[in-house]
Design an enzyme around this catalytic site. Sequence first.
Site, PDB file in Angstrom:
ATOM      1  N   GLY A  53       3.013  12.388   5.400  1.00 35.13           N
ATOM      2  CA  GLY A  53       2.676  11.167   6.124  1.00 35.13           C
ATOM      3  C   GLY A  53       1.298  11.354   6.727  1.00 35.13           C
ATOM      4  N   SER A  54       1.254  12.082   7.853  1.00 29.93           N
ATOM      5  CA  SER A  54      -0.051  12.392   8.453  1.00 29.93           C
ATOM      6  C   SER A  54      -0.865  13.305   7.529  1.00 29.93           C
ATOM      7  CB  SER A  54       0.135  13.104   9.803  1.00 29.93           C
ATOM      8  OG  SER A  54       1.015  12.378  10.620  1.00 29.93           O
ATOM      9  N   PRO A  60       7.673  11.482   1.537  1.00 26.93           N
ATOM     10  CA  PRO A  60       8.558  12.172   2.485  1.00 26.93           C
ATOM     11  C   PRO A  60       7.903  13.417   3.113  1.00 26.93           C
ATOM     12  CG  PRO A  60       9.789  11.516   0.536  1.00 26.93           C
ATOM     13  CD  PRO A  60       8.348  11.177   0.271  1.00 26.93           C
ATOM     14  N   GLU A 109      -0.702   4.167   9.960  1.00 26.78           N
ATOM     15  CA  GLU A 109      -2.163   4.165   9.756  1.00 26.78           C
ATOM     16  C   GLU A 109      -2.857   5.192  10.666  1.00 26.78           C
ATOM     17  OE1 GLU A 109      -4.204   0.477   8.951  1.00 26.78           O
ATOM     18  OE2 GLU A 109      -2.288  -0.481   8.535  1.00 26.78           O
ATOM     19  N   PHE A 166       0.874  -1.178   0.000  1.00 28.21           N
ATOM     20  CA  PHE A 166       0.000   0.000   0.000  1.00 28.21           C
ATOM     21  C   PHE A 166       0.903   1.218   0.000  1.00 28.21           C
ATOM     22  CE2 PHE A 166      -2.401   3.015   2.834  1.00 28.21           C
ATOM     23  CZ  PHE A 166      -3.605   3.101   2.130  1.00 28.21           C
ATOM     24  N   ARG A 199      -7.990  -0.175  10.071  1.00 32.31           N
ATOM     25  CA  ARG A 199      -7.497   0.500  11.274  1.00 32.31           C
ATOM     26  C   ARG A 199      -7.787  -0.304  12.538  1.00 32.31           C
ATOM     27  NH1 ARG A 199      -8.450   6.375  10.367  1.00 32.31           N
ATOM     28  NH2 ARG A 199      -6.331   6.421   9.540  1.00 32.31           N
ATOM     29  N   SER A 248       2.147   7.006   1.727  1.00 29.80           N
ATOM     30  CA  SER A 248       2.990   8.026   2.378  1.00 29.80           C
ATOM     31  C   SER A 248       4.115   8.503   1.475  1.00 29.80           C
ATOM     32  CB  SER A 248       3.604   7.455   3.661  1.00 29.80           C
ATOM     33  OG  SER A 248       2.601   6.990   4.518  1.00 29.80           O
ATOM     34  N   GLY A 262      12.561  -7.863  35.043  1.00 29.78           N
ATOM     35  CA  GLY A 262      13.868  -7.410  35.506  1.00 29.78           C
ATOM     36  C   GLY A 262      14.864  -7.357  34.351  1.00 29.78           C
ATOM     37  N   GLN A 277       2.253  -7.536  46.508  1.00 30.07           N
ATOM     38  CA  GLN A 277       0.979  -6.897  46.107  1.00 30.07           C
ATOM     39  C   GLN A 277       1.142  -5.889  44.974  1.00 30.07           C
ATOM     40  OE1 GLN A 277      -1.273  -5.418  49.419  1.00 30.07           O
ATOM     41  NE2 GLN A 277      -2.225  -7.406  49.708  1.00 30.07           N
TER      42      GLN A 277
HETATM   43  C1  LIG Z   1       7.049   0.710  10.355  1.00 32.89           C
HETATM   44  C2  LIG Z   1       6.247   1.587   9.452  1.00 32.89           C
HETATM   45  C3  LIG Z   1       5.529   1.024   8.396  1.00 32.89           C
HETATM   46  C4  LIG Z   1       4.795   1.846   7.525  1.00 32.89           C
HETATM   47  N1  LIG Z   1       4.161   1.286   6.438  1.00 32.89           N
HETATM   48  C5  LIG Z   1       3.518   2.089   5.547  1.00 32.89           C
HETATM   49  C6  LIG Z   1       2.937   1.537   4.352  1.00 32.89           C
HETATM   50  O1  LIG Z   1       2.938   0.327   4.136  1.00 32.89           O
HETATM   51  N2  LIG Z   1       2.366   2.403   3.462  1.00 32.89           N
HETATM   52  C7  LIG Z   1       2.323   3.742   3.666  1.00 32.89           C
HETATM   53  O2  LIG Z   1       1.801   4.449   2.819  1.00 32.89           O
HETATM   54  N3  LIG Z   1       2.874   4.296   4.788  1.00 32.89           N
HETATM   55  C8  LIG Z   1       3.460   3.502   5.716  1.00 32.89           C
HETATM   56  N4  LIG Z   1       4.043   4.044   6.849  1.00 32.89           N
HETATM   57  C9  LIG Z   1       4.038   5.496   7.009  1.00 32.89           C
HETATM   58  C10 LIG Z   1       3.140   5.981   8.139  1.00 32.89           C
HETATM   59  O3  LIG Z   1       1.792   5.889   7.778  1.00 32.89           O
HETATM   60  C11 LIG Z   1       3.601   7.407   8.489  1.00 32.89           C
HETATM   61  O4  LIG Z   1       4.869   7.291   9.118  1.00 32.89           O
HETATM   62  C12 LIG Z   1       2.613   8.099   9.412  1.00 32.89           C
HETATM   63  O5  LIG Z   1       1.424   8.422   8.717  1.00 32.89           O
HETATM   64  C13 LIG Z   1       3.212   9.374  10.014  1.00 32.89           C
HETATM   65  O6  LIG Z   1       3.737  10.180   8.998  1.00 32.89           O
HETATM   66  P1  LIG Z   1       5.201  10.797   9.137  1.00 32.89           P
HETATM   67  O7  LIG Z   1       6.146   9.693   9.454  1.00 32.89           O
HETATM   68  O8  LIG Z   1       5.448  11.591   7.911  1.00 32.89           O
HETATM   69  O9  LIG Z   1       5.118  11.714  10.408  1.00 32.89           O
HETATM   70  P2  LIG Z   1       4.489  13.195  10.464  1.00 32.89           P
HETATM   71  O10 LIG Z   1       3.312  13.280   9.564  1.00 32.89           O
HETATM   72  O11 LIG Z   1       5.604  14.160  10.296  1.00 32.89           O
HETATM   73  O12 LIG Z   1       3.937  13.234  11.943  1.00 32.89           O
HETATM   74  C14 LIG Z   1       4.845  13.237  13.054  1.00 32.89           C
HETATM   75  C15 LIG Z   1       4.068  13.348  14.322  1.00 32.89           C
HETATM   76  O13 LIG Z   1       3.340  14.567  14.377  1.00 32.89           O
HETATM   77  C16 LIG Z   1       2.188  14.387  15.173  1.00 32.89           C
HETATM   78  N5  LIG Z   1       1.012  14.773  14.402  1.00 32.89           N
HETATM   79  C17 LIG Z   1       0.797  14.565  13.088  1.00 32.89           C
HETATM   80  N6  LIG Z   1      -0.420  15.037  12.723  1.00 32.89           N
HETATM   81  C18 LIG Z   1      -0.980  15.557  13.835  1.00 32.89           C
HETATM   82  C19 LIG Z   1      -2.220  16.175  14.124  1.00 32.89           C
HETATM   83  N7  LIG Z   1      -3.156  16.359  13.163  1.00 32.89           N
HETATM   84  N8  LIG Z   1      -2.446  16.611  15.380  1.00 32.89           N
HETATM   85  C20 LIG Z   1      -1.533  16.412  16.353  1.00 32.89           C
HETATM   86  N9  LIG Z   1      -0.344  15.808  16.157  1.00 32.89           N
HETATM   87  C21 LIG Z   1      -0.075  15.387  14.923  1.00 32.89           C
HETATM   88  C22 LIG Z   1       2.139  12.905  15.561  1.00 32.89           C
HETATM   89  O14 LIG Z   1       2.714  12.718  16.840  1.00 32.89           O
HETATM   90  C23 LIG Z   1       3.003  12.263  14.506  1.00 32.89           C
HETATM   91  O15 LIG Z   1       3.549  11.024  14.924  1.00 32.89           O
HETATM   92  C24 LIG Z   1       4.750   3.236   7.742  1.00 32.89           C
HETATM   93  C25 LIG Z   1       5.449   3.782   8.823  1.00 32.89           C
HETATM   94  C26 LIG Z   1       6.185   2.992   9.668  1.00 32.89           C
HETATM   95  C27 LIG Z   1       6.933   3.626  10.807  1.00 32.89           C
END
Ligand SMILES: Cc1cc2nc3c(=O)[nH]c(=O)nc-3n(C[C@H](O)[C@H](O)[C@H](O)COP(=O)(O)OP(=O)(O)OC[C@H]3O[C@@H](n4cnc5c(N)ncnc54)[C@H](O)[C@@H]3O)c2cc1C
Length: 384
Positions: A133-134, A130, A364, A125, A243, A128, A340, A279
């Site tokens: 991501g979010s 560079p 996700e 899938f 999810r 994402s 431990g 406990q």
């Molecule tokens: C092991 C692994 C496997 C993955 N596999 C896939 C895959 O198969 N396909 C794919 O497409 N992607 C994949 N991803 C990507 C993943 O979905 C993204 O890493 C994730 O969406 C976060 O994006 P980013 O790394 O760019 O972090 P950023 O978007 O830069 O976000 C960094 C941090 O900012 C904070 N943040 C972000 N948005 C908000 C908000 N609206 N409000 C408050 N805080 C916020 C959160 O704490 C977040 O962790 C994978 C990631 C990892 C680590």
Amino acid sequence: MPDRSFLAWPFFEDRHRAHAERLEAWCTAKLPVDHHDVDAACRKLVAALGRDGWLMPTAVDPAAPGPLDVRMLCLTRETLARHDGLSDFAFAMQGLGTGAISLFGSPEQQRWLEKTRRGEAISAFALSEPRSGSDVANMDMTATRDGGDYVLTGEKTWISNGGIADVYTVFARTGEAPGARGISCFLVPAGTPSLTVAERLEVIAPHPLARLSFDGVRVPASAMIGKPGDGFRIAMSVLDVFRSTVGAAALGFARRALDESLSRANSRELFGKPLFDLQMVQGHLAEMALDVDASALLVYRAAWTKDSGAARVTREAAMAKLFATDRAQAVIDAAVQLHGGDGVRKGHIVESLYREIRALRIYEGASDVQKVVIARQVMGGLAE
Ligand SMILES: Cc1cc2nc3c(=O)[nH]c(=O)nc-3n(C[C@H](O)[C@H](O)[C@H](O)COP(=O)(O)OP(=O)(O)OC[C@H]3O[C@@H](n4cnc5c(N)ncnc54)[C@H](O)[C@@H]3O)c2cc1C
């Protein structure tokens, strides 16, 4: 013996219970496999899971398409994760990677599902990037129409199964509208010219992961899944199904951590008595058990709601993922503490669980993002 009492809950039907029992026996006999070469291990796991029929719930049957069984997906992920994180990964990606094809694919595109469900093709899938991501709607990758083709240009990163997948579902900007409404989804076979692995990425719980380069990747217009501009909606629909299953995997890790802790508390003697007699240790174990049960209730509530015909389970799935992943982190941390020095010893099961759980709170939809989703959902509920 892990607690199986939750299988009696009314969320399940007898076929789910039978599936869970059969899978438990399979896992006990076949897992874990050797993880030293994660690419080889994943290929082996997909082949074995496919051969023995466990991948069938990951995608719709092209011969008789119907809804995905989310309870089956969650039960499978929970069980696999409790035995071996990499096997859960191998299973989960067959579903996530083909989710768009299951939900929106044409009959021709769905022919891929015959192979992925049998473990004869590996899927991925690719959403994402560079810079996004979010902030998915901010993606840079473009798909430009050129006669009867689309040409894909840009990068995808953090792509699980990147490098070993046979087929990718890829999201790219086609520009029908700004932001989220200008994205489309494509089915791209791995061998397509100009699609290359730019970098393999190593993470604390190793699995195949890569940054992919699309340097003018040409696909026919028939490779588009759904309609132009539907990509964001497709991605969100796929995540809406999968999810809750991330929560289920976290639940499996947490259950294993609890089981290991109970066994340790029983077998380890301190101050002339079993560890369990302290406990404060009982307090930890009680909190762990509470978190496990509460997570299970949220995960299977979300799965049951979806299976009962809800169009979307945004609120339920966000709650399940947020709670189950965050609490699993706490449960596993407590397990490390109760073990431990052994808890931080490389190769110990609770040490590997400690590494396995972390990424589930990021991908996700990071935990913070789930909180925003839940807040909007409950605020929306007030406005209705
Ligand atoms: C092991 C692994 C496997 C993955 N596999 C896939 C895959 O198969 N396909 C794919 O497409 N992607 C994949 N991803 C990507 C993943 O979905 C993204 O890493 C994730 O969406 C976060 O994006 P980013 O790394 O760019 O972090 P950023 O978007 O830069 O976000 C960094 C941090 O900012 C904070 N943040 C972000 N948005 C908000 C908000 N609206 N409000 C408050 N805080 C916020 C959160 O704490 C977040 O962790 C994978 C990631 C990892 C680590």
